[in-house]
Design a protein around this motif. Structure first.
Motif, PDB file in Angstrom:
ATOM      1  N   PHE A 142       0.720  -1.195   0.123  1.00 58.34           N
ATOM      2  CA  PHE A 142       0.027   0.136   0.077  1.00 58.34           C
ATOM      3  C   PHE A 142       0.938   1.321  -0.074  1.00 58.34           C
ATOM      4  O   PHE A 142       0.572   2.283  -0.730  1.00 58.34           O
ATOM      5  CB  PHE A 142      -1.241   0.022   1.288  1.00 58.34           C
ATOM      6  CG  PHE A 142      -1.693   1.203   1.418  1.00 58.34           C
ATOM      7  CD1 PHE A 142      -2.837   1.345   0.811  1.00 58.34           C
ATOM      8  CD2 PHE A 142      -1.307   2.227   2.364  1.00 58.34           C
ATOM      9  CE1 PHE A 142      -3.533   2.427   0.759  1.00 58.34           C
ATOM     10  CE2 PHE A 142      -1.998   3.403   2.548  1.00 58.34           C
ATOM     11  CZ  PHE A 142      -3.145   3.585   1.646  1.00 58.34           C
ATOM     12  N   LEU A 143       1.869   1.224   0.994  1.00 55.44           N
ATOM     13  CA  LEU A 143       2.938   2.529   0.946  1.00 55.44           C
ATOM     14  C   LEU A 143       3.589   2.493  -0.382  1.00 55.44           C
ATOM     15  O   LEU A 143       3.742   3.790  -0.764  1.00 55.44           O
ATOM     16  CB  LEU A 143       3.747   2.332   2.061  1.00 55.44           C
ATOM     17  CG  LEU A 143       4.709   3.429   2.328  1.00 55.44           C
ATOM     18  CD1 LEU A 143       3.976   4.542   2.886  1.00 55.44           C
ATOM     19  CD2 LEU A 143       5.921   2.922   3.474  1.00 55.44           C
ATOM     20  N   ASP A 144       3.953   1.437  -1.072  1.00 56.51           N
ATOM     21  CA  ASP A 144       4.912   1.535  -2.316  1.00 56.51           C
ATOM     22  C   ASP A 144       3.791   2.209  -3.339  1.00 56.51           C
ATOM     23  O   ASP A 144       4.330   2.991  -4.176  1.00 56.51           O
ATOM     24  CB  ASP A 144       5.229   0.101  -2.507  1.00 56.51           C
ATOM     25  CG  ASP A 144       5.900   0.127  -3.871  1.00 56.51           C
ATOM     26  OD1 ASP A 144       6.680   1.005  -4.168  1.00 56.51           O
ATOM     27  OD2 ASP A 144       5.745  -0.571  -4.747  1.00 56.51           O
ATOM     28  N   LEU A 145       2.726   1.704  -3.268  1.00 56.62           N
ATOM     29  CA  LEU A 145       1.856   2.243  -4.334  1.00 56.62           C
ATOM     30  C   LEU A 145       1.445   3.904  -4.172  1.00 56.62           C
ATOM     31  O   LEU A 145       1.437   4.441  -5.142  1.00 56.62           O
ATOM     32  CB  LEU A 145       0.295   1.477  -4.296  1.00 56.62           C
ATOM     33  CG  LEU A 145      -0.595   1.891  -5.131  1.00 56.62           C
ATOM     34  CD1 LEU A 145      -0.146   1.443  -6.807  1.00 56.62           C
ATOM     35  CD2 LEU A 145      -1.910   1.203  -4.943  1.00 56.62           C
ATOM     36  N   GLN A 146       1.120   4.127  -3.019  1.00 54.13           N
ATOM     37  CA  GLN A 146       0.780   5.537  -2.746  1.00 54.13           C
ATOM     38  C   GLN A 146       2.136   6.301  -3.087  1.00 54.13           C
ATOM     39  O   GLN A 146       1.988   7.392  -3.609  1.00 54.13           O
ATOM     40  CB  GLN A 146       0.309   5.777  -1.468  1.00 54.13           C
ATOM     41  CG  GLN A 146      -0.948   5.379  -1.089  1.00 54.13           C
ATOM     42  CD  GLN A 146      -1.487   6.333   0.108  1.00 54.13           C
ATOM     43  OE1 GLN A 146      -0.904   6.448   1.206  1.00 54.13           O
ATOM     44  NE2 GLN A 146      -2.623   6.988  -0.183  1.00 54.13           N
ATOM     45  N   LEU A 147       3.331   5.992  -2.453  1.00 49.32           N
ATOM     46  CA  LEU A 147       4.536   6.771  -2.713  1.00 49.32           C
ATOM     47  C   LEU A 147       4.739   7.087  -4.228  1.00 49.32           C
ATOM     48  O   LEU A 147       5.065   8.104  -4.674  1.00 49.32           O
ATOM     49  CB  LEU A 147       5.807   6.256  -2.014  1.00 49.32           C
ATOM     50  CG  LEU A 147       5.821   6.340  -0.325  1.00 49.32           C
ATOM     51  CD1 LEU A 147       6.981   5.693   0.175  1.00 49.32           C
ATOM     52  CD2 LEU A 147       5.810   7.700  -0.048  1.00 49.32           C
ATOM     53  N   SER A 148       4.464   6.032  -4.799  1.00 47.34           N
ATOM     54  CA  SER A 148       4.864   5.802  -6.270  1.00 47.34           C
ATOM     55  C   SER A 148       4.174   6.965  -7.204  1.00 47.34           C
ATOM     56  O   SER A 148       4.431   7.473  -7.880  1.00 47.34           O
ATOM     57  CB  SER A 148       4.820   4.569  -7.076  1.00 47.34           C
ATOM     58  OG  SER A 148       3.547   3.898  -6.777  1.00 47.34           O
ATOM     59  N   ARG A 149       2.900   6.760  -6.546  1.00 47.15           N
ATOM     60  CA  ARG A 149       1.876   7.770  -7.295  1.00 47.15           C
ATOM     61  C   ARG A 149       2.158   9.291  -7.043  1.00 47.15           C
ATOM     62  O   ARG A 149       2.247  10.171  -7.717  1.00 47.15           O
ATOM     63  CB  ARG A 149       0.202   7.560  -6.756  1.00 47.15           C
ATOM     64  CG  ARG A 149      -0.205   6.579  -7.504  1.00 47.15           C
ATOM     65  CD  ARG A 149      -1.739   6.329  -6.974  1.00 47.15           C
ATOM     66  NE  ARG A 149      -2.336   5.008  -7.731  1.00 47.15           N
ATOM     67  CZ  ARG A 149      -3.311   4.657  -7.240  1.00 47.15           C
ATOM     68  NH1 ARG A 149      -4.014   5.050  -6.044  1.00 47.15           N
ATOM     69  NH2 ARG A 149      -3.894   3.400  -7.701  1.00 47.15           N
ATOM     70  N   PHE A 150       2.514   9.571  -5.765  1.00 48.67           N
ATOM     71  CA  PHE A 150       3.018  10.900  -5.146  1.00 48.67           C
ATOM     72  C   PHE A 150       4.274  11.386  -6.118  1.00 48.67           C
ATOM     73  O   PHE A 150       4.440  12.499  -6.347  1.00 48.67           O
ATOM     74  CB  PHE A 150       3.048  11.040  -3.884  1.00 48.67           C
ATOM     75  CG  PHE A 150       1.712  11.071  -3.120  1.00 48.67           C
ATOM     76  CD1 PHE A 150       0.568  11.730  -3.917  1.00 48.67           C
ATOM     77  CD2 PHE A 150       1.529  10.494  -2.158  1.00 48.67           C
ATOM     78  CE1 PHE A 150      -0.473  11.526  -3.101  1.00 48.67           C
ATOM     79  CE2 PHE A 150       0.156  10.184  -1.356  1.00 48.67           C
ATOM     80  CZ  PHE A 150      -0.929  10.889  -1.864  1.00 48.67           C
ATOM     81  N   ILE A 151       5.135  10.325  -6.213  1.00 50.45           N
ATOM     82  CA  ILE A 151       6.356  10.741  -6.723  1.00 50.45           C
ATOM     83  C   ILE A 151       6.258  10.986  -8.126  1.00 50.45           C
ATOM     84  O   ILE A 151       6.766  11.789  -8.674  1.00 50.45           O
ATOM     85  CB  ILE A 151       7.558   9.626  -6.422  1.00 50.45           C
ATOM     86  CG1 ILE A 151       7.864   9.580  -4.867  1.00 50.45           C
ATOM     87  CG2 ILE A 151       8.638   9.810  -7.397  1.00 50.45           C
ATOM     88  CD1 ILE A 151       8.565   8.385  -4.597  1.00 50.45           C
ATOM     89  N   ALA A 152       5.692  10.397  -8.938  1.00 54.35           N
ATOM     90  CA  ALA A 152       5.235  10.482 -10.161  1.00 54.35           C
ATOM     91  C   ALA A 152       4.500  11.779 -10.740  1.00 54.35           C
ATOM     92  O   ALA A 152       4.907  12.381 -11.637  1.00 54.35           O
ATOM     93  CB  ALA A 152       4.160   9.145 -10.818  1.00 54.35           C
TER      94      ALA A 152
END
Length: 137
Positions: free
Chosen positions: A77-87
């Motif tokens: 979940f954290l990886d998914l959210q961080l990747s969205r915010f980073i992108a």
């Protein structure tokens, strides 16, 4: 509203697990409010970004599992959210999925000022060109 008090205090105290729990408690209040309901998704997303930024500002690099434990969520979940915010450009970090590490790359002040100056210069040139077109007519 006690949920808002918990939200603000937990962010101030860097208790990110409590911060996310307070966000879960505040979500029904936002949805129930007639004026805030259309903006509930945006508000919650910005609160997530605020919490992640505050956490990552303290570290040069942090392990995903350690960060997930701090927030009380799963690694995926954290990886998914961080990747969205980073992108989206909301967080200045990189995720090393193989190593399970999040590396922050803070832009230095000189580069950000340079980028700002170039952007303002472009805007000024565009305005001058529009003005010359109006004057020539």
């Amino acid at each position: 509203i006690p949920a808002v008090f918990d939200l603000v205090n937990s962010l101030y105290e860097c208790d990110y697990k409590k911060f996310l729990k307070a966000m879960v408690e505040i979500q029904p209040l936002l949805v129930a409010d007639r004026y805030l309901q259309p903006h509930a998704g945006y508000i919650l997303r910005e609160l997530h970004v605020l919490g992640y930024k505050q956490f990552l500002d303290s570290y040069k690099s942090v392990r995903l599992d350690s960060m997930a434990a701090s927030f009380g969520v799963g690694v995926n979940f954290l990886d998914l959210q961080l990747s969205r915010f980073i992108a989206a450009g909301r967080l200045t970090a990189k995720i090393d999925k193989f190593g399970g590490v999040v590396e922050t790359n803070r832009p230095d002040m000189k580069n950000s000022q340079y980028r700002d100056m170039i952007q303002k210069g472009d805007l000024l040139l565009n305005r001058i060109q529009k003005l010359t077109r109006v004057v020539d007519m």
